[in-house]
Design an enzyme around this catalytic site. Structure first.
Site, PDB file in Angstrom:
ATOM      1  N   ARG A 237       0.922  -1.191  -0.133  1.00  0.00           N
ATOM      2  CA  ARG A 237       0.203   0.003   0.187  1.00  0.00           C
ATOM      3  C   ARG A 237       0.948   1.201  -0.056  1.00  0.00           C
ATOM      4  NH1 ARG A 237      -3.467  -2.468  -1.683  1.00  0.00           N
ATOM      5  NH2 ARG A 237      -5.500  -2.985  -0.875  1.00  0.00           N
ATOM      6  N   GLU A 266      -2.220   7.761  -6.719  1.00  0.00           N
ATOM      7  CA  GLU A 266      -2.290   6.629  -7.959  1.00  0.00           C
ATOM      8  C   GLU A 266      -3.061   7.097  -8.944  1.00  0.00           C
ATOM      9  OE1 GLU A 266      -3.131   2.980  -6.140  1.00  0.00           O
ATOM     10  OE2 GLU A 266      -1.020   2.646  -5.107  1.00  0.00           O
ATOM     11  N   HIS A 284       0.123  -0.268  -9.437  1.00  0.00           N
ATOM     12  CA  HIS A 284      -1.000  -1.018  -8.547  1.00  0.00           C
ATOM     13  C   HIS A 284      -1.347  -2.079  -9.427  1.00  0.00           C
ATOM     14  CE1 HIS A 284      -2.764  -0.757  -4.538  1.00  0.00           C
ATOM     15  NE2 HIS A 284      -2.647  -1.800  -4.695  1.00  0.00           N
ATOM     16  N   ALA A 287      -2.207  -7.523  -9.236  1.00  0.00           N
ATOM     17  CA  ALA A 287      -3.291  -8.564  -9.301  1.00  0.00           C
ATOM     18  C   ALA A 287      -3.746  -8.753 -10.635  1.00  0.00           C
ATOM     19  CB  ALA A 287      -4.424  -8.347  -8.349  1.00  0.00           C
TER      20      ALA A 287
END
Length: 318
Positions: A237, A266, A284, A287
Site C-alpha cells: 500500500r 495513484e 498497482h 493482481a
C-alpha cells in the site's frame, strides 16, 4: 426478477470470464458495472449507491458521507485485500459488512514482487530504455543468488515471495507479529525485529496493510540504516513508504534501487520518483493477471452473495 442491485466498480471484474457475473445473476442479482467512460466513478457512485444492495468495490474511497447515503447497502465487497479507503466505523454504524478476498491474488502479487527485485538488481528498465533510445548501456547490477531477503509482513503474499526466493538460495528474515513455525521450518526463515531486518537485508519486500502503525514505516532513518546496495520493493500500500525520504535516499545513492507498485497518489505521474533511473513505478498491477482476476471476481461475488442471503461472510473485516 432480480432481488438485489449489485454495483461493480472494480475495473477488471468480469474481463477474463463471465463466471462471477453468472454467479451473481444465478442468485437473483442485477449487476451494474460502473465504467470510467461514463464519467468519474465517484460521481456515478453518488448517484447509484443509494438504491444498491451491494457493491463490489475497487480502490475508490468510501467515506462517511457516501456510506450514509446508501440506504439499502448491506455489503462493500472489496475486490482485493486492502480496505484502508473504507470508513469502517461508518459502515459498522449502519450494519454494512466490509469483506475482502484474501489469497485470491497472492500468487500474482508474489510473482510481481520477485520480478521487480530482478528488474532492480539487473537494471532491466534502464537497459531497455537505452536500447530503444539507441544509446546502449550496461550498468553494473547485483545478484540475488545467496543474498538476504527481508519480508515485512509475512502473511500469504509475504510467505509466497519468500518461498520463491528460496530458489535463489536466499536467507529469509521476517518481521511479523505472528511466527509461523511450519513456514520457519520449510523456508529456514528467521523472525527478527524491524531494525535487524533493515540492517541485514539486501532486498526488502513490503506486504503489510496500511495502518496508523505502518504509515511511513520506511523513512529517512530506515534508509540510512539500510545497506548501500539494498533494494526496496513495495507491492502493498502507498503510504507505508515515505516517498519524499525515498527520493532523497535514491538520488543520493544511499540505497541502490526501489520499485513501487503502490504509491500515495495513484497514478504517481507528478511524483519526483518518476525522474529517477533507479526507481521503477508500476500502476498497482500486482493482481493484474488472468488467474487473479478470475479468482478475485468469484470470491468477491460470493462474499456479496453470502452477506445478502445469509447476513454474514467468512471474510468480513472485523
Amino acid at each position: 426478477m432480480a432481488n438485489y442491485k449489485v454495483l461493480v466498480t472494480a475495473r477488471s471484474f468480469g474481463t477474463v470470464d463471465d463466471l462471477a457475473v453468472k454467479l451473481l445473476k444465478d442468485h437473483h442479482c442485477e449487476v451494474k458495472k460502473l465504467e470510467a467512460a461514463d464519467g468519474p466513478i465517484a460521481e456515478q457512485l453518488r448517484r447509484e449507491l443509494p438504491d444498491a444492495d451491494a457493491v463490489i468495490a475497487g480502490l475508490e474511497d468510501y467515506d462517511r458521507a457516501l456510506i450514509e447515503s446508501a440506504a439499502k447497502l448491506k455489503v462493500i465487497s472489496r475486490y482485493g485485500v486492502g480496505y484502508d479507503k473504507v470508513d469502517l466505523e461508518a459502515a459498522a454504524e449502519r450494519q454494512i459488512k466490509v469483506t475482502v478476498t484474501p489469497g485470491a491474488n497472492g500468487d500474482s502479487v508474489a510473482d510481481l514482487a520477485v520480478t521487480l527485485m530482478l528488474c532492480c538488481a539487473r537494471n532491466i528498465v534502464v537497459m531497455d530504455n537505452g536500447i530503444k533510445g539507441r544509446n546502449q548501456t550496461r550498468p553494473s547490477g547485483v545478484e540475488m543468488w545467496g543474498k538476504t531477503l527481508g519480508v515485512v509482513g509475512a502473511g500469504r503474499i509475504g510467505k509466497g515471495v519468500a518461498k520463491r526466493c528460496t530458489g535463489f538460495n536466499m536467507k529469509i528474515l521476517c518481521y511479523d507479529q505472528y511466527e509461523d513455525e511450519a513456514f520457519k521450518k520449510d523456508c529456514g526463515a528467521e523472525y527478527v525485529d524491524l531494525d535487524t531486518l533493515i540492517r541485514n537485508s539486501d532486498f526488502i519486500t513490503i506486504h503489510s496493510p496500511l495502518t496508523p502503525e505502518t504509515r511511513n514505516m520506511f523513512g529517512t532513518e530506515q534508509f540510512k540504516a539500510m545497506k548501500p546496495d539494498a533494494i526496496l520493493i513495495n507491492t502493498a500500500r502507498g503510504g507505508i513508504v515515505d516517498e519524499d525520504a525515498l527520493y532523497e535516499a535514491l538520488k543520493s545513492g544511499e540505497i541502490r534501487a526501489a520499485a513501487l507498485d503502490a504509491t500515495v497518489d495513484e497514478p504517481p505521474y507528478d511524483s519526483p520518483l518518476c525522474t529517477l533511473p533507479n526507481c521503477i513505478l508500476t500502476p498497482h498491477a500486482g493482481a493484474a493477471t488472468k488467474e487473479a482476476v478470475s479468482k478475485m471476481g468469484l470470491m468477491a461475488a460470493q462474499n456479496a452473495i453470502d452477506v445478502l442471503t445469509g447476513g454474514s461472510c467468512a471474510y468480513e473485516v472485523k
